[in-house]
Motif scaffolding. Structure first.
Motif, PDB file in Angstrom:
ATOM      1  N   MET A   1     -36.146  42.449 -85.311  1.00 44.64           N
ATOM      2  CA  MET A   1     -36.039  43.547 -86.278  1.00 44.64           C
ATOM      3  C   MET A   1     -37.442  43.900 -86.803  1.00 44.64           C
ATOM      4  SD  MET A   1     -33.640  43.703 -89.633  1.00 44.64           S
ATOM      5  CE  MET A   1     -34.803  42.907 -90.685  1.00 44.64           C
ATOM      6  N   LYS A   2     -37.754  45.213 -86.771  1.00 44.18           N
ATOM      7  CA  LYS A   2     -39.103  45.587 -87.206  1.00 44.18           C
ATOM      8  C   LYS A   2     -39.016  46.340 -88.529  1.00 44.18           C
ATOM      9  CE  LYS A   2     -43.532  46.379 -85.535  1.00 44.18           C
ATOM     10  NZ  LYS A   2     -44.088  45.796 -86.742  1.00 44.18           N
ATOM     11  N   LEU A   3     -39.582  45.729 -89.572  1.00 45.11           N
ATOM     12  CA  LEU A   3     -39.567  46.379 -90.870  1.00 45.11           C
ATOM     13  C   LEU A   3     -40.631  47.464 -90.931  1.00 45.11           C
ATOM     14  CD1 LEU A   3     -39.344  43.581 -93.574  1.00 45.11           C
ATOM     15  CD2 LEU A   3     -37.737  45.429 -93.163  1.00 45.11           C
ATOM     16  N   LYS A   4     -40.368  48.543 -91.683  1.00 44.59           N
ATOM     17  CA  LYS A   4     -41.379  49.589 -91.852  1.00 44.59           C
ATOM     18  C   LYS A   4     -42.581  49.020 -92.601  1.00 44.59           C
ATOM     19  CE  LYS A   4     -39.706  54.085 -91.255  1.00 44.59           C
ATOM     20  NZ  LYS A   4     -38.731  54.998 -91.768  1.00 44.59           N
ATOM     21  N   LEU A   5     -43.749  49.608 -92.326  1.00 46.87           N
ATOM     22  CA  LEU A   5     -44.986  49.064 -92.891  1.00 46.87           C
ATOM     23  C   LEU A   5     -44.928  48.917 -94.414  1.00 46.87           C
ATOM     24  CD1 LEU A   5     -47.882  48.150 -92.201  1.00 46.87           C
ATOM     25  CD2 LEU A   5     -48.621  50.462 -92.743  1.00 46.87           C
ATOM     26  N   HIS A   6     -44.419  49.944 -95.110  1.00 45.40           N
ATOM     27  CA  HIS A   6     -44.464  49.824 -96.573  1.00 45.40           C
ATOM     28  C   HIS A   6     -43.551  48.722 -97.101  1.00 45.40           C
ATOM     29  CE1 HIS A   6     -41.626  53.261 -95.953  1.00 45.40           C
ATOM     30  NE2 HIS A   6     -40.911  52.586 -96.822  1.00 45.40           N
ATOM     31  N   TRP A   7     -42.485  48.406 -96.351  1.00 45.53           N
ATOM     32  CA  TRP A   7     -41.655  47.274 -96.780  1.00 45.53           C
ATOM     33  C   TRP A   7     -42.387  45.955 -96.560  1.00 45.53           C
ATOM     34  CZ3 TRP A   7     -38.363  48.173-100.195  1.00 45.53           C
ATOM     35  CH2 TRP A   7     -37.608  49.345-100.184  1.00 45.53           C
ATOM     36  N   GLN A   8     -43.035  45.873 -95.386  1.00 48.54           N
ATOM     37  CA  GLN A   8     -43.806  44.648 -95.113  1.00 48.54           C
ATOM     38  C   GLN A   8     -44.845  44.432 -96.222  1.00 48.54           C
ATOM     39  OE1 GLN A   8     -45.809  44.658 -91.334  1.00 48.54           O
ATOM     40  NE2 GLN A   8     -44.063  45.503 -90.258  1.00 48.54           N
ATOM     41  N   VAL A   9     -45.514  45.538 -96.616  1.00 50.76           N
ATOM     42  CA  VAL A   9     -46.576  45.429 -97.605  1.00 50.76           C
ATOM     43  C   VAL A   9     -46.011  45.056 -98.976  1.00 50.76           C
ATOM     44  CG1 VAL A   9     -48.467  46.650 -98.702  1.00 50.76           C
ATOM     45  CG2 VAL A   9     -47.983  47.055 -96.320  1.00 50.76           C
ATOM     46  N   LEU A  10     -44.842  45.645 -99.301  1.00 53.55           N
ATOM     47  CA  LEU A  10     -44.227  45.322-100.596  1.00 53.55           C
ATOM     48  C   LEU A  10     -43.842  43.848-100.665  1.00 53.55           C
ATOM     49  CD1 LEU A  10     -41.913  48.259-101.678  1.00 53.55           C
ATOM     50  CD2 LEU A  10     -43.680  47.122-103.023  1.00 53.55           C
ATOM     51  N   ILE A  11     -43.300  43.348 -99.549  1.00 46.51           N
ATOM     52  CA  ILE A  11     -42.915  41.930 -99.512  1.00 46.51           C
ATOM     53  C   ILE A  11     -44.163  41.058 -99.652  1.00 46.51           C
ATOM     54  CG2 ILE A  11     -41.943  40.107 -98.043  1.00 46.51           C
ATOM     55  CD1 ILE A  11     -40.074  42.308 -96.892  1.00 46.51           C
ATOM     56  N   ALA A  12     -45.252  41.463 -98.947  1.00 42.04           N
ATOM     57  CA  ALA A  12     -46.503  40.702 -99.036  1.00 42.04           C
ATOM     58  C   ALA A  12     -47.010  40.684-100.474  1.00 42.04           C
ATOM     59  CB  ALA A  12     -47.556  41.335 -98.130  1.00 42.04           C
ATOM     60  N   ILE A 263     -50.049  51.233-102.208  1.00 41.19           N
ATOM     61  CA  ILE A 263     -50.124  49.775-102.410  1.00 41.19           C
ATOM     62  C   ILE A 263     -51.526  49.274-102.036  1.00 41.19           C
ATOM     63  CG2 ILE A 263     -49.152  47.531-101.768  1.00 41.19           C
ATOM     64  CD1 ILE A 263     -46.536  48.993-101.219  1.00 41.19           C
ATOM     65  N   THR A 264     -52.110  49.869-101.003  1.00 43.28           N
ATOM     66  CA  THR A 264     -53.466  49.453-100.626  1.00 43.28           C
ATOM     67  C   THR A 264     -54.451  49.794-101.732  1.00 43.28           C
ATOM     68  OG1 THR A 264     -52.888  49.987 -98.365  1.00 43.28           O
ATOM     69  CG2 THR A 264     -55.204  49.593 -98.809  1.00 43.28           C
ATOM     70  N   ALA A 265     -54.326  50.982-102.299  1.00 43.37           N
ATOM     71  CA  ALA A 265     -55.220  51.367-103.399  1.00 43.37           C
ATOM     72  C   ALA A 265     -55.050  50.382-104.549  1.00 43.37           C
ATOM     73  CB  ALA A 265     -54.904  52.782-103.859  1.00 43.37           C
ATOM     74  N   PHE A 266     -53.793  50.027-104.816  1.00 41.08           N
ATOM     75  CA  PHE A 266     -53.483  49.095-105.894  1.00 41.08           C
ATOM     76  C   PHE A 266     -54.124  47.731-105.625  1.00 41.08           C
ATOM     77  CE2 PHE A 266     -50.632  46.063-108.013  1.00 41.08           C
ATOM     78  CZ  PHE A 266     -50.566  46.624-109.281  1.00 41.08           C
ATOM     79  N   SER A 267     -54.022  47.246-104.402  1.00 43.87           N
ATOM     80  CA  SER A 267     -54.527  45.894-104.137  1.00 43.87           C
ATOM     81  C   SER A 267     -56.034  45.849-103.972  1.00 43.87           C
ATOM     82  CB  SER A 267     -53.907  45.290-102.880  1.00 43.87           C
ATOM     83  OG  SER A 267     -52.696  45.848-102.584  1.00 43.87           O
ATOM     84  N   THR A 268     -56.645  46.919-103.462  1.00 44.42           N
ATOM     85  CA  THR A 268     -58.096  46.858-103.245  1.00 44.42           C
ATOM     86  C   THR A 268     -58.876  47.347-104.454  1.00 44.42           C
ATOM     87  OG1 THR A 268     -58.143  49.083-102.317  1.00 44.42           O
ATOM     88  CG2 THR A 268     -57.926  47.267-100.745  1.00 44.42           C
TER      89      THR A 268
END
Ligand code: ASP
Length: 419
Positions: A1-12, A263-268
């Protein structure tokens, strides 16, 4: 199962927060050890990869994009639209900051510990924002590229792109192909780097959460809440309204398209580091042409900072309240104006917003020694606010690009809408 990128990032992000809290508790906000070093290195490596691609990406993208827009007249029109969008949204943001700090009074009763030996000299900004226009012209474009002088690179690339449309067809064809292909390759590199996004975000969030000084949060909690409330109003009400007004498209689509970028803007905490992702999302997910995005986005990452503008204004009013001073109408007007200039002059890197706050405090006549300790305290709790305001900065750039693309007659936006 391949999760969409933004879900993967949210989980991370969620996992990063949990692991960060564990490190915070175990090491009392001063974490160390090999495991910790390894985890935060993931974030550092990811940021370095993003920064590696920025200069060649924006250079090839602007030259390729601008040379396709063609005539000087078109560039002028794009420039004007971009300028108006940047100014109007930043002023909206500043007024929200002004209103909230005057309503909530976060500075009254803030018990700032005056024992910090903070030296404001360390935070001084080089040059004044009034000189930004002059500074845009690089003395040496290669040096501008090697030092990451964004405005210099942008100026030279736009110039080169315009001139490319004026040389003889043979030369034009050859160079256009060269820059178009180089841009394609840079985008490909960006795609590879983006695959690492969840891992990078995990490392960055662990670092941010594990080293946060939660004790100070209590002292300046009201101030932090005020800034967050202002940023939320701008992000969730004002920008979506402006977006809908000009595009007649449901803003939810835009939030979805920009999710991983936000999310990238938020984390970086860096608009510049996020730029490769912003460009990719605006072109691939929103469907804006490279012609428009290459012109509006790199400029926006350096010049258009709604979140920072709001923060400059709220921050200075907060400082004046801590000092027990009441700023009159004329002084508040100066705050609004200089907050706008400071946000324009602010670099898209972490904590830059707090550095340029001296432009505003000096404009209203505060002495550095008086405000130094307060700004030192603000610095200690700056990270979460910086994360949030960077996200607003980047989101506003993407909204502006979409509005301008729509006004230029681009209709192939949001492939999802067509399903
Ligand atoms: N970190 C912000 C940005 O890169 C600038 C700021 O500190 O406000 O957009």
């Amino acid at each position: 199962m391949k999760l969409k990128l933004h879900w993967q990032v949210l989980i991370a992000m969620f996992c990063g927060a949990v692991v960060g809290v564990i490190f915070q508790l175990v090491y009392n906000a001063k974490p160390s050890g090999w495991l910790y070093t390894l985890i935060i290195s993931l974030g550092t490596i990811f940021i370095r990869l993003l920064r590696m691609v920025i200069v060649p990406l924006i250079f090839t993208s602007i030259v390729s994009g601008v040379s396709s827009v063609g005539k000087g007249k078109n560039i002028g029109r794009l420039g004007l639209k971009t300028f108006f969008y940047y100014m109007i949204t930043s002023i909206f943001a500043i007024l929200i900051g002004l209103m909230l700090t005057n309503l909530i009074h976060p500075g009254y009763g803030a018990n700032i510990p005056i024992t910090n030996d903070f030296n404001p000299e360390n935070l001084k900004t080089p040059g004044s924002p009034v000189q930004i226009l002059i500074r845009m012209i690089p003395l040496n474009p290669i040096k501008a590229a090697s030092t990451g002088d964004m405005l210099g690179i942008i100026f030279f690339s736009i110039f080169l792109g315009v001139v490319l449309t004026k040389v003889k067809p043979q030369t034009q064809d050859f160079l256009k192909k060269f820059f178009d292909s180089s841009f394609e390759v840079m985008m490909k590199i960006t795609e590879f780097v983006i695959k690492l996004l969840p891992i990078g975000v995990f490392g960055l969030i662990v670092k941010a959460v594990s080293t946060a000084g939660f004790d100070l949060f209590k002292v300046v909690g009201k101030y932090m809440l005020t800034v967050c409330a202002g940023l939320s109003i701008h992000l969730l009400i004002i920008l979506p309204l402006i977006f809908y007004l000009f595009t007649r498209i449901n803003p939810i689509y835009h939030f979805k398209a920009m999710a991983s970028t936000m999310i990238t803007a938020f984390s970086t905490s860096s608009s510049n580091a996020t730029l490769p992702l912003t460009m990719r999302s605006v072109e691939k997910n929103v469907g804006v042409s490279n012609k428009i995005s290459s012109f509006v986005l790199p400029l926006g990452a350096t010049v258009n900072m709604d979140g920072t503008a709001l923060y400059e204004c709220a921050g200075v009013i907060f400082i004046s309240q801590v000092l027990g001073l009441h700023l009159g109408f004329a002084q508040q007007f100066i705050v609004v104006l200089t907050a706008l200039l400071a946000s324009i002059g602010c670099a898209g890197i972490p904590s830059a917003g707090l550095v340029v706050i001296f432009i505003v405090t000096q404009a209203v006549g505060f002495k550095d020694v008086d405000v130094g300790v307060i700004i030192g305290t603000m610095l200690a709790v700056d990270r979460p606010l910086d994360m949030f305001r960077t996200m607003v900065n980047v989101f506003s750039d993407s909204v502006g690009t979409t509005i301008i693309a729509k006004s230029e007659g681009e209709t192939n936006l949001y492939p999802e809408l067509k399903k």
